[in-house]
Design a protein around this motif. Structure first.
Motif, short mmCIF file in Angstrom:
data_model
loop_
_atom_site.label_atom_id
_atom_site.label_comp_id
_atom_site.label_asym_id
_atom_site.label_seq_id
_atom_site.Cartn_x
_atom_site.Cartn_y
_atom_site.Cartn_z
N PHE A 498 5.08 70.50 -16.18
CA PHE A 498 6.27 70.79 -15.40
C PHE A 498 7.51 70.69 -16.30
CE2 PHE A 498 9.71 69.73 -12.41
CZ PHE A 498 9.63 70.84 -11.59
N GLY A 499 7.44 69.71 -17.21
CA GLY A 499 8.55 69.54 -18.15
C GLY A 499 8.71 70.78 -19.04
N GLU A 500 7.58 71.32 -19.51
CA GLU A 500 7.63 72.52 -20.34
C GLU A 500 8.24 73.68 -19.56
OE1 GLU A 500 3.67 73.44 -21.87
OE2 GLU A 500 3.50 71.29 -22.33
N PHE A 501 7.75 73.82 -18.32
CA PHE A 501 8.26 74.91 -17.49
C PHE A 501 9.77 74.77 -17.28
CE2 PHE A 501 9.44 76.18 -13.12
CZ PHE A 501 9.33 77.55 -13.28
N GLY A 502 10.20 73.54 -17.04
CA GLY A 502 11.61 73.31 -16.74
C GLY A 502 12.46 72.97 -17.95
N SER A 503 12.00 73.33 -19.14
CA SER A 503 12.75 73.00 -20.37
C SER A 503 14.14 73.63 -20.31
CB SER A 503 12.01 73.53 -21.58
OG SER A 503 12.12 74.93 -21.63
N PRO A 504 15.10 73.05 -21.03
CA PRO A 504 16.48 73.58 -21.00
C PRO A 504 16.53 75.07 -21.33
CG PRO A 504 16.42 71.49 -22.19
CD PRO A 504 15.00 71.83 -21.85
N GLU A 505 15.69 75.53 -22.28
CA GLU A 505 15.72 76.96 -22.64
C GLU A 505 15.30 77.81 -21.45
OE1 GLU A 505 13.33 75.00 -24.97
OE2 GLU A 505 15.34 74.20 -25.30
N HIS A 506 14.20 77.37 -20.80
CA HIS A 506 13.72 78.14 -19.66
C HIS A 506 14.74 78.13 -18.53
CE1 HIS A 506 9.36 77.50 -21.21
NE2 HIS A 506 9.92 78.57 -21.72
N ARG A 507 15.35 76.96 -18.32
CA ARG A 507 16.35 76.88 -17.25
C ARG A 507 17.49 77.85 -17.52
NH1 ARG A 507 18.00 70.82 -16.47
NH2 ARG A 507 16.59 70.40 -18.20
N ASP A 508 17.94 77.87 -18.79
CA ASP A 508 19.02 78.80 -19.15
C ASP A 508 18.60 80.24 -18.91
OD1 ASP A 508 20.59 76.72 -19.79
OD2 ASP A 508 20.34 76.88 -21.97
N SER A 509 17.37 80.54 -19.29
CA SER A 509 16.88 81.91 -19.11
C SER A 509 16.83 82.28 -17.63
CB SER A 509 15.49 82.07 -19.70
OG SER A 509 15.55 82.06 -21.08
N PHE A 510 16.27 81.36 -16.83
CA PHE A 510 16.18 81.65 -15.39
C PHE A 510 17.58 81.93 -14.82
CE2 PHE A 510 11.77 80.06 -14.99
CZ PHE A 510 11.30 80.98 -14.08
N ARG A 511 18.51 81.05 -15.22
CA ARG A 511 19.87 81.20 -14.69
C ARG A 511 20.46 82.55 -15.15
NH1 ARG A 511 24.49 78.80 -12.66
NH2 ARG A 511 23.21 77.19 -11.74
N ALA A 512 20.31 82.83 -16.46
CA ALA A 512 20.91 84.05 -17.01
C ALA A 512 20.32 85.30 -16.33
CB ALA A 512 20.68 84.12 -18.50
N LEU A 513 19.03 85.27 -16.07
CA LEU A 513 18.39 86.47 -15.52
C LEU A 513 18.60 86.62 -14.02
CD1 LEU A 513 14.89 86.64 -17.28
CD2 LEU A 513 16.83 88.17 -17.61
N PHE A 514 18.54 85.48 -13.30
CA PHE A 514 18.39 85.61 -11.85
C PHE A 514 19.52 85.02 -11.01
CE2 PHE A 514 14.00 85.22 -13.61
CZ PHE A 514 13.71 86.57 -13.54
#
Lengths: 523, 248
Positions: A498-514
């Motif tokens: 879950f930590g990998e999924f929610g890593s800061p990079e992924h969070r930034d990507s999710f926010r930027a895309l969606f």
């Protein structure tokens, strides 16, 4: 008993030529050729329903006289990447004896059945090329193919060339001559022409149909396109599911149903509300009636692995469980097949098809005309936030149901991302899907372990009355203990995944895309 | 991989015919087999319609060139040939210069063991450094014997030589060839000897026109006269050898 790989072979097809006799005449010019007795054979081209071999750039050809079959895995360049002999064309990779061919097929096809895609009757003329000493330096066979199922006229001939060790120069001369005759390296069986005559397009099935959407498309049109593609997948897998040809038909059927439900969940304010409730209910029913068979399929597919996790002495005691599982699977399958042949299912598909054709266009819900990209962004963002919220709330001691709920949320997010993948930058969304997949694997394993342990407990109640089943019961007990241990391992690994999924990079990507407002502070 | 060497000090005893026909029998059973024609006369190569090579042999023996690159596929499945090479005429001279000459051939054969189950060395009829190297490379010496006094004398000489200088562990199996049952001497010898000599096999290869026809046919007997007595005798002989050696 042969220790060496078979001699180097080449295969050719002659798309421009339909006459094997003409080819023979060409070959005979200026060459010492010996004709051997002609042979009549059968040839089959095999692949799975979802074209796994074709997708891997391979063709599995089986050629034989009815008793002895030669199996060849041929590359587009006409090379044989693996071959073996068999007494019949295999239905499943697991039916073959251990060999490089078996390993490759098992790796690619797994539990999928090998379907006959094309079947031809072959008139084969074997030839030997001789040198001045009348020594064989190259072996050839010209093949004329006739489709046994279609009256399509003659198919282009094929040719096989076998090198003789130590006669490279002579081989090259022959290959050169073939090239000038218009030979194209590739499977000797005329696949392209034969499949075209049968109206088959290789790769025509994909369990995840790609729907071409563009960002400015109306939301109702886009969702309709997605739902139609899913309906086609449900239909494509219906016969295989009903007949239980291999477990993947049901799997793909269920995935298409779940995807339909996920898409339906996004249809509020896009399609007229009055029909939606009915269809949501009916597709939920379809998901529910297919569940029992799928659980048992998964159990049987994992059985060898589960068995191997027990101490050696106990493994044999578990074997009766396999038969019990098979019996339960057969029963569940019969029930399912009857329901899929029944009126409720038939009605659902007709109504749903009708709704997608006409019912969705008459009224004008609020978001129907919105550009799909805006709707997609908002819905994915919401689904993502829910996964993050629920995932954070989970701890090592949370109830199994909560893990299962999160798993369902993850699936929904995954489906939405996949439906609308084409609307967003390819690389980034792929990375996020991959991260989500890692988390889903963890949750999926946990859920399988829970279901399997529960089933064993339930089954133990049934077996208790029969003293002959005591060793099996004990082995099942050991398996429950093992599954419980595995569950703990899965739970232990959850936080990291879950930590990998929610890593800061992924969070930034999710926010930027969606994120509907675009990039901003981290959630 | 089992390495057989057909060998006799005396020439013209059916040594090459044995190597070619036994290799053919082994290959027919699906055992990947190789005949190495070490006799510069190249009779085995001739039987397979392959011309002797004029170069590369020395390099192959020295290890500069892989033996595999010289192998030719014969007209028969699972049967390959290392053709005769004119430079083998100088095998003795060359081995004389080499260090550890007796183990030289065996070393060169080793890489072939993953490709072949049976290797048949067809050797020139001499008793020299070359034959010593062959004795070291082989697991089994197959000795064809014509049932005549002179031939037996040569056999005794070979036995004496091997007892003194032969490598330990080299199996020896002898068998009668070119036997003529109409000749009393042949019959007497064939009756008396096997009892005294356990290494002499029971199967007898008869004097037969089919074996002679291998020349004009350029093929093993089994390929053009499979039903003949001679072809049958070679199959029997191969079965007996297999049984003696527990080859399965």
């Amino acid at each position: 008993m042969s220790l060496m790989p078979p001699p180097e072979t080449h295969q050719y097809s002659f798309p421009a030529l339909t006459d094997a006799t003409a080819l023979l005449a060409h070959l005979q010019q200026g060459r010492q050729l010996r004709r051997l007795a002609p042979q009549t054979l059968h040839a089959r081209y095999l692949d799975t329903f979802d074209w796994r071999l074709h997708q891997a750039g391979l063709a599995l050809l089986a050629q034989g006289d009815g008793e002895h079959w030669q199996l060849e895995l041929v590359t587009p360049g006409g090379e044989i990447s693996a071959s073996d002999r068999a007494t019949a064309p295999p239905r499943f990779a697991r039916e073959l004896a251990d060999s490089a061919l078996q390993a490759r097929l098992a790796e690619l096809c797994d539990c999928r059945i090998l379907l006959t895609r094309l079947e031809t009757r072959v008139s084969r003329q074997p030839l030997e090329v001789l040198n001045a000493d009348r020594k064989i330096v190259v072996r050839l066979a010209v093949e004329a193919h006739h489709d046994t199922g279609e009256d399509s006229g003659p198919l282009p001939p094929g040719l096989r060339v076998w090198a003789v060790r130590g006669y490279r120069r002579e081989l090259e001369t022959v290959l050169e001559a073939l090239h000038t005759l218009g030979a194209e390296p590739g499977p000797a069986m005329p696949l392209a022409a034969g499949l075209a005559a049968r109206g088959i397009q290789p790769g025509d099935y994909d369990s995840k149909p790609r729907v071409d959407l563009n960002p400015g498309m109306r939301a109702d049109h886009a969702l309709r396109a997605v739902l139609r593609a899913l309906l086609a997948t449900v239909r494509a897998n219906e016969a295989g599911t009903r007949e239980d040809i291999d477990p993947e038909f049901l799997h793909d059927f269920r995935v298409a149903v779940r995807r339909t439900r996920a898409a339906l969940g996004q249809c509020r304010e896009i399609f007229p509300a009055d029909s939606l409730g009915h269809f949501r209910g009916e597709f939920a029913w379809l998901g529910q009636i297919t569940g029992a068979t799928r659980d048992l399929d998964v159990y049987l597919l994992h059985f060898d692995q589960l068995k191997a996790s027990l101490p050696g002495a106990m493994q044999a005691d578990l074997e009766p469980l396999r038969e019990i599982l098979r019996q339960h699977q057969r029963k569940a399958q019969q029930t399912l097949a009857a329901l899929l042949a029944g009126e409720r299912y038939r009605r659902l598909l007709i109504d749903w098809d009708g709704f997608l054709a006409t019912g969705a266009v008459d009224s004008h819900p609020a978001l129907a005309a919105e550009p799909i990209v805006a709707v997609a962004r908002e819905r994915i963002w919401r689904a993502y936030r829910r996964v993050v919220r629920d995932g954070r709330a989970l701890g090592p001691d949370s109830p199994d149901e909560d893990f299962h709920e999160l798993r369902k949320r993850c699936k929904k997010l995954r489906y939405l991302m996949e439906f609308f993948q084409g609307l967003f930058p390819g690389g980034e969304i792929k990375t996020l899907i991959k991260a989500l997949k890692g988390l889903q694997e963890n949750l999926g394993a946990h859920q399988d372990q829970v279901v399997q342990a529960d089933f064993l407990r339930q089954l133990a109640g049934e077996l208790r009355a029969d003293p002959g089943q005591l060793p099996t019961l004990l082995a099942m007990g050991a398996l429950v203990a093992d599954l419980t241990g595995q569950q703990q391992t899965s739970r232990g690994a959850f936080a990291a995944r879950f930590g990998e999924f929610g890593s800061p990079e992924h969070r930034d990507s999710f926010r930027a895309l969606f994120h509907p407002d675009g990039p901003g502070p981290r959630p | 991989m089992t390495v057989f060497a057909t060998y006799n000090i005396k020439g013209g005893v059916g040594k090459t015919a044995a190597a070619v026909n036994l290799a053919y029998c082994a290959a027919q059973e699906g055992r990947r087999s190789l005949v190495w024609d070490l006799d510069p006369q190249g009779a085995a190569s001739y039987y397979f319609r392959v011309r002797p090579e004029t170069g590369g042999g020395k390099g192959a023996l020295k290890g500069k060139r892989e033996l595999e690159s010289l192998v030719k596929g014969t007209d028969f499945p699972d049967l390959d040939l290392l053709p005769a090479n004119f430079s083998f005429r100088n095998l003795d001279v060359w081995l004389d210069d080499a260090r550890k000459p007796e183990s030289r051939l065996g070393k060169r054969l080793k890489p072939l063991s993953r490709d072949y189950e049976c290797v048949f060395l067809d050797c020139a009829p001499t008793l020299s450094l070359a034959s010593e190297s062959i004795f070291h490379a082989a697991d089994v010496l197959l000795i064809p014997l014509i049932p005549t006094t002179l031939s037996l004398r040569a056999f005794e000489q070979l036995q004496a030589f091997l007892a003194e200088k032969g490598p330990k562990g080299l199996r020896r199996l002898a068998f009668f060839t070119m036997a003529d049952r109409r000749k009393k001497l042949h019959l007497d010898i064939m009756e008396a000897l096997p009892g005294e000599r356990p290494e002499i096999l029971g199967t007898v290869i008869p004097q037969a026109s089919e074996v002679e026809r291998m020349g004009p046919e350029q093929a093993p007997v089994g390929a053009f006269a499979a039903a003949s007595k001679a072809a049958h005798a070679y199959r029997e002989l191969w079965a007996e050898i297999r049984q003696r050696l527990d080859l399965g």
